[in-house]
Design a protein around this motif. Structure first.
Motif, PDB file in Angstrom:
ATOM      1  N   PHE A   6       0.861  -1.473  -0.459  1.00 49.91           N
ATOM      2  CA  PHE A   6      -0.364  -0.120  -0.148  1.00 49.91           C
ATOM      3  C   PHE A   6       0.960   1.334  -0.287  1.00 49.91           C
ATOM      4  O   PHE A   6      -0.298   2.134   0.113  1.00 49.91           O
ATOM      5  N   LEU A   7       1.863   1.291  -0.144  1.00 49.25           N
ATOM      6  CA  LEU A   7       3.104   2.234   0.045  1.00 49.25           C
ATOM      7  C   LEU A   7       2.939   3.287  -1.316  1.00 49.25           C
ATOM      8  O   LEU A   7       3.119   2.671  -2.458  1.00 49.25           O
ATOM      9  N   ASP A   8       3.055   4.576  -0.962  1.00 50.54           N
ATOM     10  CA  ASP A   8       3.203   5.196  -1.892  1.00 50.54           C
ATOM     11  C   ASP A   8       4.618   5.059  -2.113  1.00 50.54           C
ATOM     12  O   ASP A   8       5.584   6.448  -1.784  1.00 50.54           O
ATOM     13  N   LEU A   9       4.941   4.585  -3.286  1.00 51.71           N
ATOM     14  CA  LEU A   9       6.633   4.461  -3.449  1.00 51.71           C
ATOM     15  C   LEU A   9       6.800   5.153  -5.380  1.00 51.71           C
ATOM     16  O   LEU A   9       5.984   5.066  -5.628  1.00 51.71           O
ATOM     17  N   ARG A  10       8.121   5.594  -5.230  1.00 56.89           N
ATOM     18  CA  ARG A  10       8.451   5.954  -6.429  1.00 56.89           C
ATOM     19  C   ARG A  10       9.500   6.382  -6.256  1.00 56.89           C
ATOM     20  O   ARG A  10      10.866   6.185  -5.166  1.00 56.89           O
ATOM     21  N   VAL A  11      10.710   5.515  -7.555  1.00 57.93           N
ATOM     22  CA  VAL A  11      11.607   5.008  -7.597  1.00 57.93           C
ATOM     23  C   VAL A  11      12.782   5.952  -8.901  1.00 57.93           C
ATOM     24  O   VAL A  11      11.952   6.266  -9.847  1.00 57.93           O
ATOM     25  N   TYR A  12      13.464   6.394  -8.977  1.00 56.56           N
ATOM     26  CA  TYR A  12      14.021   7.201  -9.294  1.00 56.56           C
ATOM     27  C   TYR A  12      15.774   7.156  -9.694  1.00 56.56           C
ATOM     28  O   TYR A  12      16.475   6.563  -8.925  1.00 56.56           O
ATOM     29  N   ARG A  13      16.299   7.293 -10.861  1.00 60.13           N
ATOM     30  CA  ARG A  13      17.943   6.258 -11.243  1.00 60.13           C
ATOM     31  C   ARG A  13      18.728   7.285 -11.195  1.00 60.13           C
ATOM     32  O   ARG A  13      18.094   8.905 -11.810  1.00 60.13           O
ATOM     33  N   PHE A  14      18.963   7.302 -10.532  1.00 60.81           N
ATOM     34  CA  PHE A  14      20.260   8.374 -10.152  1.00 60.81           C
ATOM     35  C   PHE A  14      21.394   7.835 -10.772  1.00 60.81           C
ATOM     36  O   PHE A  14      22.762   6.651 -10.519  1.00 60.81           O
ATOM     37  N   ASP A  15      22.622   8.140 -11.616  1.00 57.98           N
ATOM     38  CA  ASP A  15      23.145   7.353 -12.642  1.00 57.98           C
ATOM     39  C   ASP A  15      24.344   8.142 -11.953  1.00 57.98           C
ATOM     40  O   ASP A  15      25.373   9.339 -11.524  1.00 57.98           O
ATOM     41  N   PRO A  16      25.796   7.807 -12.036  1.00 64.09           N
ATOM     42  CA  PRO A  16      26.350   7.061 -10.400  1.00 64.09           C
ATOM     43  C   PRO A  16      27.937   7.905 -11.746  1.00 64.09           C
ATOM     44  O   PRO A  16      28.481   9.128 -11.199  1.00 64.09           O
TER      45      PRO A  16
END
Length: 353
Positions: free
Chosen positions: A122-132
């Motif tokens: 049920f989590l409001d979750l967003r994932v973003y790519r961080f370019d190393p």
């Protein structure tokens, strides 16, 4: 008879291959002598948390944005941190989580994000790519190798990564436990400042920088006119709009460039934050960062709690509670972390080969 033996061997090999292939979808393993230490895949590794619902007092427009990094080495800590936040807030459905990951595939439904989804459906979750690669050439070697990982610098780029509708964010490290309502921290009055955090003016601030820095007037002059104090960047409230408008990502990067040329500090991503913000932050009550619980960075010794009330515990430092608990050498403070651990197994499953 030899032909019958050969058939039996072939069948046995086929059965073993089938078992290994089917198991590979659920576990990964490492061979140690004649033993196989089997670890569950990240999706199956953690239990599902209870569903947390908003109380009647919650405002539908009162969203709280939390930012964290997502890394395989700290996933167990992240799970515990998220559980503690949801468990102790009156409005868990109003908390939105933003995770920065260096994984090549940052899709919400695969890999590390899938593990979070499985434990918190049920989590409001967003994932973003961080370019190393964005930061790799800017990193200088520090006193601890883990501090040199590109993802440790992702907090510098939060304002550049988060969507425009996120105007204020609370950044938390993955080795924290929140035992109070996170809304209290997230809603702190910034009083015009860009960053708010617990501030520690009794710490020896000069230790965070080298003699080369303090002997160079053009460098140490950056602190003229302000009273710089140490603050820990693992717990921060940021005005994202002001960060963007003031170009603070560039300001931090400029000090990282100086470090590459003449080595003016020792500790990873913390000192450039101090150079830009120390003496210019909104001080928050110390209860919101009981830091240093990881222990002494040199000898790994246990540390106790600071005097006073506690809203957030932070295992900053060398030791992490899940590693010490698994090794059966915990510090006493690690037992405060253990109730939030969603890991399925207290020790690896060992199969004979």
């Amino acid at each position: 008879m030899p032909s019958n033996c050969a058939v039996v061997v072939v069948i046995a090999i086929f059965v073993v291959v089938v078992v290994i292939l089917s198991a590979s979808h659920a576990v990964t393993g490492a061979r140690v002598g004649t033993m196989m230490i089997r670890q569950p895949s990240s999706v199956l590794m953690f239990r599902e948390a209870p569903a947390f619902r908003n109380g009647p007092e919650c405002d539908g427009d009162g969203r709280v944005d939390i930012a964290m990094t997502l890394d395989a080495n700290y996933l167990r800590g992240t799970m515990a941190a998220v559980l503690s936040i949801l468990q102790h807030t009156a409005c868990p459905e109003s908390v939105a989580f933003h995770f920065l990951t260096a994984d090549a595939d940052a899709d919400d439904h695969v890999g590390l994000a899938a593990a979070l989804r499985a434990s918190f459906p049920f989590l409001d979750l967003r994932v973003y790519r961080f370019d190393p690669s964005r930061v790799r050439d800017r990193i200088s070697r520090s006193v601890r190798q883990e501090l040199d990982q590109p993802l440790n610098y992702a907090r510098v780029y939060l304002a550049d990564t988060l969507p425009p509708d996120v105007r204020r964010v609370t950044y938390l490290d993955s080795d924290v436990i929140v035992v109070d309502d996170v809304r209290t921290l997230a809603s702190v009055d910034l009083a015009g400042h860009v960053v708010a955090a617990p501030e520690y003016c009794h710490a020896n601030f000069s230790n965070y920088f080298t003699d080369a820095f303090w002997s160079h007037p053009a460098l140490n002059g950056t602190f003229h006119g302000r009273r710089p104090c140490y603050f820990n960047t693992g717990v921060m409230v940021m005005d994202v709009d002001k960060w963007r408008a003031g170009g603070y990502t560039r300001r931090v990067e400029e000090w990282m460039a100086v470090q590459k040329r003449r080595r003016i500090y020792h500790l990873g991503s913390l000192p450039p934050f101090l150079l830009v913000f120390a003496g210019h932050i909104r001080a928050v009550d110390h209860r919101w960062n009981q830091h240093g619980l990881g222990g002494d960075n040199v000898e790994g010794r246990c540390r106790g709690l600071h005097p006073g009330p506690i809203s957030l515990l932070h295992w900053s430092g060398k030791g992490k509670p899940w590693l010490r608990l698994d090794a059966r050498r915990p510090c006493s403070v690690d037992y405060l972390w253990a109730p939030y651990d969603l890991y399925r197994y207290s020790s690896p499953v060992i199969d004979e080969w």
